[in-house]
Write a protein that holds these residues in place. Structure first.
Motif, PDB file in Angstrom:
ATOM      1  N   GLU A   1      10.119  10.426 -16.568  1.00 28.94           N
ATOM      2  CA  GLU A   1       9.401  11.696 -16.388  1.00 28.94           C
ATOM      3  C   GLU A   1       8.495  12.001 -17.566  1.00 28.94           C
ATOM      4  O   GLU A   1       7.411  12.538 -17.398  1.00 28.94           O
ATOM      5  N   GLN A   2       8.932  11.644 -18.771  1.00 25.67           N
ATOM      6  CA  GLN A   2       8.177  11.936 -19.978  1.00 25.67           C
ATOM      7  C   GLN A   2       6.923  11.079 -20.094  1.00 25.67           C
ATOM      8  O   GLN A   2       5.855  11.548 -20.417  1.00 25.67           O
ATOM      9  N   ASP A   3       7.069   9.797 -19.806  1.00 23.84           N
ATOM     10  CA  ASP A   3       5.961   8.855 -19.989  1.00 23.84           C
ATOM     11  C   ASP A   3       5.973   7.847 -18.859  1.00 23.84           C
ATOM     12  O   ASP A   3       6.468   6.735 -19.024  1.00 23.84           O
ATOM     13  N   PRO A   4       5.444   8.211 -17.683  1.00 27.06           N
ATOM     14  CA  PRO A   4       5.493   7.274 -16.555  1.00 27.06           C
ATOM     15  C   PRO A   4       4.829   5.956 -16.914  1.00 27.06           C
ATOM     16  O   PRO A   4       3.683   5.933 -17.333  1.00 27.06           O
ATOM     17  N   PRO A   5       5.569   4.846 -16.806  1.00 27.85           N
ATOM     18  CA  PRO A   5       5.007   3.538 -17.116  1.00 27.85           C
ATOM     19  C   PRO A   5       3.832   3.192 -16.206  1.00 27.85           C
ATOM     20  O   PRO A   5       3.774   3.613 -15.056  1.00 27.85           O
ATOM     21  N   ALA A   6       2.925   2.413 -16.730  1.00 30.21           N
ATOM     22  CA  ALA A   6       1.737   2.036 -15.976  1.00 30.21           C
ATOM     23  C   ALA A   6       2.058   1.102 -14.819  1.00 30.21           C
ATOM     24  O   ALA A   6       1.260   0.944 -13.913  1.00 30.21           O
ATOM     25  N   SER A   7       3.236   0.486 -14.839  1.00 27.15           N
ATOM     26  CA  SER A   7       3.548  -0.482 -13.799  1.00 27.15           C
ATOM     27  C   SER A   7       4.211   0.144 -12.571  1.00 27.15           C
ATOM     28  O   SER A   7       4.760  -0.560 -11.756  1.00 27.15           O
ATOM     29  N   VAL A   8       4.169   1.469 -12.454  1.00 27.61           N
ATOM     30  CA  VAL A   8       4.732   2.118 -11.275  1.00 27.61           C
ATOM     31  C   VAL A   8       3.923   1.712 -10.057  1.00 27.61           C
ATOM     32  O   VAL A   8       2.701   1.753 -10.068  1.00 27.61           O
ATOM     33  N   THR A   9       4.607   1.260  -9.001  1.00 30.87           N
ATOM     34  CA  THR A   9       3.911   0.938  -7.769  1.00 30.87           C
ATOM     35  C   THR A   9       4.562   1.694  -6.629  1.00 30.87           C
ATOM     36  O   THR A   9       5.763   1.882  -6.611  1.00 30.87           O
ATOM     37  N   THR A  10       3.757   2.137  -5.730  1.00 33.97           N
ATOM     38  CA  THR A  10       4.275   2.750  -4.508  1.00 33.97           C
ATOM     39  C   THR A  10       3.548   2.095  -3.361  1.00 33.97           C
ATOM     40  O   THR A  10       2.489   1.477  -3.533  1.00 33.97           O
ATOM     41  N   GLU A  11       4.098   2.222  -2.171  1.00 39.20           N
ATOM     42  CA  GLU A  11       3.437   1.621  -1.016  1.00 39.20           C
ATOM     43  C   GLU A  11       2.053   2.228  -0.810  1.00 39.20           C
ATOM     44  O   GLU A  11       1.110   1.532  -0.469  1.00 39.20           O
ATOM     45  N   ALA A  12       1.939   3.530  -1.050  1.00 41.13           N
ATOM     46  CA  ALA A  12       0.636   4.180  -0.870  1.00 41.13           C
ATOM     47  C   ALA A  12      -0.378   3.629  -1.866  1.00 41.13           C
ATOM     48  O   ALA A  12      -1.529   3.337  -1.526  1.00 41.13           O
ATOM     49  N   LEU A  13       0.043   3.452  -3.132  1.00 45.35           N
ATOM     50  CA  LEU A  13      -0.853   2.911  -4.137  1.00 45.35           C
ATOM     51  C   LEU A  13      -1.237   1.471  -3.798  1.00 45.35           C
ATOM     52  O   LEU A  13      -2.398   1.093  -3.907  1.00 45.35           O
ATOM     53  N   GLN A  14      -0.264   0.675  -3.365  1.00 44.11           N
ATOM     54  CA  GLN A  14      -0.560  -0.707  -2.991  1.00 44.11           C
ATOM     55  C   GLN A  14      -1.564  -0.754  -1.852  1.00 44.11           C
ATOM     56  O   GLN A  14      -2.464  -1.577  -1.829  1.00 44.11           O
ATOM     57  N   ALA A  15      -1.416   0.154  -0.877  1.00 47.46           N
ATOM     58  CA  ALA A  15      -2.345   0.187   0.261  1.00 47.46           C
ATOM     59  C   ALA A  15      -3.757   0.516  -0.219  1.00 47.46           C
ATOM     60  O   ALA A  15      -4.720  -0.081   0.233  1.00 47.46           O
TER      61      ALA A  15
END
Length: 157
Positions: free
Chosen positions: A139-153
């Motif tokens: 929550e404090q520092d969301p890593p840049a490698s976060v992926t979600t299906e919406a982002l991948q799309a």
């Protein structure tokens, strides 16, 4: 079994007495017994969460993630508030590659939509993953490698 120090209510909850005599241990573990009498562990009450209409186990998801080549450790943060389930991994792969590799080990609907890659998972004094510290870190520092299906799309187009 003496129970919990200075916590009689927790002792009574976890060690109820059969007919008032002998304490029983209620571990919160789920399992089943086959016809030959063998017991099989299938999860814990405190590791179950519900998302998208399915009851899921953090233990099962974490085990699937660690079976992916290149993943050294994994932890799942169950949904809380507006946060959906999140898989945190220590891996030589991208978050997307981890999620894709998990498809060989677990049903796709059980794979969290969000995955983050970290250098290390925070641990407590017992060496277990400290989920509170992990949640605060995310929550404090969301890593840049976060992926979600919406982002991948969106990236695919």
């Amino acid at each position: 079994m003496a129970g919990y120090c200075r916590r009689p209510e927790l002792t009574d909850e976890r060690f109820p007495r059969t007919e008032g005599l002998f304490p029983e241990l209620h571990t919160g573990d789920y399992g089943w017994q086959d016809k030959d009498g063998y017991l099989y562990f299938s999860g814990r009450r405190d590791d179950l969460y519900k998302e998208r209409g399915f009851r899921l186990s953090t233990t099962e998801v974490e085990a699937a993630a660690t079976r992916v080549d290149g993943v050294t450790s994994a932890a799942v943060l169950p949904p809380e508030g507006k946060r959906t389930a999140l898989l945190a991994v220590v891996a030589d792969l991208t978050a997307g590659q981890v999620r894709e590799g998990m498809r060989d080990h677990i049903e796709p609907f059980k794979i969290p939509r969000r995955c983050v890659r970290l250098d290390a998972l925070p641990t407590n004094g017992n060496g277990k993953v400290d989920r509170k510290k992990l949640a605060a870190l995310i929550e404090q520092d969301p890593p840049a490698s976060v992926t979600t299906e919406a982002l991948q799309a969106r990236l695919a187009h």
